[in-house]
Design an enzyme around this catalytic site. Structure first.
Site, PDB file in Angstrom:
ATOM      1  N   TRP A 101     -10.922  -4.089   6.279  1.00 14.00           N
ATOM      2  CA  TRP A 101     -10.250  -2.773   6.251  1.00 14.00           C
ATOM      3  C   TRP A 101     -11.307  -1.917   7.017  1.00 14.00           C
ATOM      4  CZ3 TRP A 101      -5.708  -4.019   6.571  1.00 14.00           C
ATOM      5  CH2 TRP A 101      -4.971  -4.911   5.922  1.00 14.00           C
ATOM      6  N   ASP A 171     -10.967   5.357   2.008  1.00 12.46           N
ATOM      7  CA  ASP A 171      -9.835   4.546   1.772  1.00 12.46           C
ATOM      8  C   ASP A 171      -9.796   3.755   0.324  1.00 12.46           C
ATOM      9  OD1 ASP A 171      -7.869   2.398   1.612  1.00 12.46           O
ATOM     10  OD2 ASP A 171      -8.709   1.510   3.567  1.00 12.46           O
ATOM     11  N   LYS A 195      -0.673  -1.097  -3.499  1.00  9.42           N
ATOM     12  CA  LYS A 195      -1.454  -2.062  -4.021  1.00  9.42           C
ATOM     13  C   LYS A 195      -1.291  -1.577  -5.836  1.00  9.42           C
ATOM     14  CE  LYS A 195      -2.802  -3.753  -0.302  1.00  9.42           C
ATOM     15  NZ  LYS A 195      -3.733  -3.310   0.602  1.00  9.42           N
TER      16      LYS A 195
END
Ligand SMILES: *Cc1c(COP(=O)(O)O)cnc(C)c1O
Length: 360
Positions: A101, A171, A195
């Protein structure tokens, strides 16, 4: 069939209480005679939903007044572009690459300026967090970027990098609201909610006000400009109304549970059950350097691909879903977000013990 123990990395398990409440309100939200899905985002009822969601999030995270909370669309991935577009005044940024990511964000940012990878753990399949106490931070960096919890690899920054005074952008998709954070240490904290908070389709951006301005890169779409969203309280256009409503319910659930200190404690206890087992098992091994272990995503392997596959299949049969590891890592991964009860992890470990005995 009833509910399973869902160890998915995302979209992921939500609190059962929240789902039940949403079900009860599906046809008639609080006497409005309609579902939240059917409601104008300019209505009084919806205004209350989004304002309460913001206030509850502010309470949970102790967000200072000089930070804006934005409920946006496009997932975390859209922010990979929005961040450089809004923040690159010098067109320079430093990225710490601790997984896929972070790497994707780094690659996207390269479209907009000079982007430096100042640290990386790619050399060991991202199984650790590099030492970030004295990095070669660029003098003219507009920001330093991290992915705080690495969903795929199961690592987490336990201390934030020394950015040498530069703005930190993080993030937190897969550790959002899993423990208390000091918001003042960040310029931007953001994450997709699917999530640990709610249904896919919402990304929450918490941003310090001085980073919001009209001074953005040329060509930045109106919708991707933080100022557009901040000036309109996330209602410039139709927001992901229903998703935000569910997030709001999860915030209230977290408050009822006792807030983020309590969640942290619960998450530590829960993760310990699994890590303690992995540390003594002869068959299953954790894949991450101990001091960098995530409380949310726990990857593990047997070292034998066929045995891994057998385990995943038999676990599914027994009601433990989505334990297959990410396609780039293999093995298994148990994501044990806020809404996964400790009982789910205890039962998984009992199942692993049995499996180990039978297949020794
Ligand atoms: C899942 C995930 C993303 C991508 O989220 P999307 O909402 O699908 O764009 C980004 N970063 C992290 C850490 C993630 O776990």
């Amino acid at each position: 069939m009833g509910r399973v123990y869902n160890f998915s990395a995302g979209p992921a398990v939500l609190p059962e209480e929240v789902l039940k409440e949403a079900a009860e309100e599906m046809l008639d939200y609080k006497g409005t005679g309609m579902s939240v899905m059917e409601m104008s985002h300019r209505s009084k009822a919806y205004d209350t939903i989004i304002k309460e969601a913001e206030q509850d999030l502010r309470d949970l995270m102790n967000i200072p007044d000089n930070y804006k909370v934005l409920f946006l669309q496009g997932g975390a991935s859209q922010q990979f572009a929005a961040i450089p577009m809004n923040l690159m005044k010098n067109k320079v940024a430093d990225y710490i690459i601790t997984g896929q990511w972070a790497k994707k964000a780094y690659q996207e940012a390269q479209k907009y300026g000079k982007v430096n990878a100042v640290a990386s753990s790619e050399d060991e399949t991202y199984s650790y967090i590099p030492d970030c106490s004295d990095l070669p931070i660029s003098e003219d960096a507009d920001y330093v970027y991290i992915c705080e919890n690495n969903t795929i690899y199961g690592t987490k920054f336990k201390t934030l990098p020394n950015t040498k005074g530069k703005t930190l952008v993080s993030d937190v998709s897969s550790c959002f609201l899993s423990e208390p954070v000091d918001v003042t240490k960040y310029g931007i904290i953001y994450g997709g909610v699917q999530k640990n908070i709610g249904p896919a389709g919402v990304v929450i951006v918490i941003i310090r006000e001085d980073l919001i301005s009209d001074d953005v890169l040329e060509g930045t779409p109106t919708m991707l400009k933080y100022k557009t969203q901040a000036d309109n309280d996330s209602l410039y256009n139709t927001p992901p109304c229903y998703g935000i409503y569910i997030c709001g319910k999860v915030f209230k659930w977290l408050k009822k549970m006792g807030g983020l200190e309590v969640m942290k404690q619960k998450n530590e206890e829960k993760a310990k059950v699994l890590y303690d087992f992995l540390d003594q098992s002869k068959m299953f091994k954790g894949t991450v350097r101990k001091e960098d272990r995530s409380l949310m995503n726990v990857p593990f392997v047997t070292g034998d691909k066929d045995l891994d596959a057998k385990f995943v299949a038999e676990a599914k049969e027994a009601g433990f879903e989505n334990l297959k590891g990410h396609r780039t890592v293999g093995g298994m991964r148990a994501s044990i977000y806020n809404a996964m009860p400790k009982e789910g992890v205890e039962k998984l470990v009992a199942f692993m013990k049995e499996f180990e005995k039978k297949n020794a």
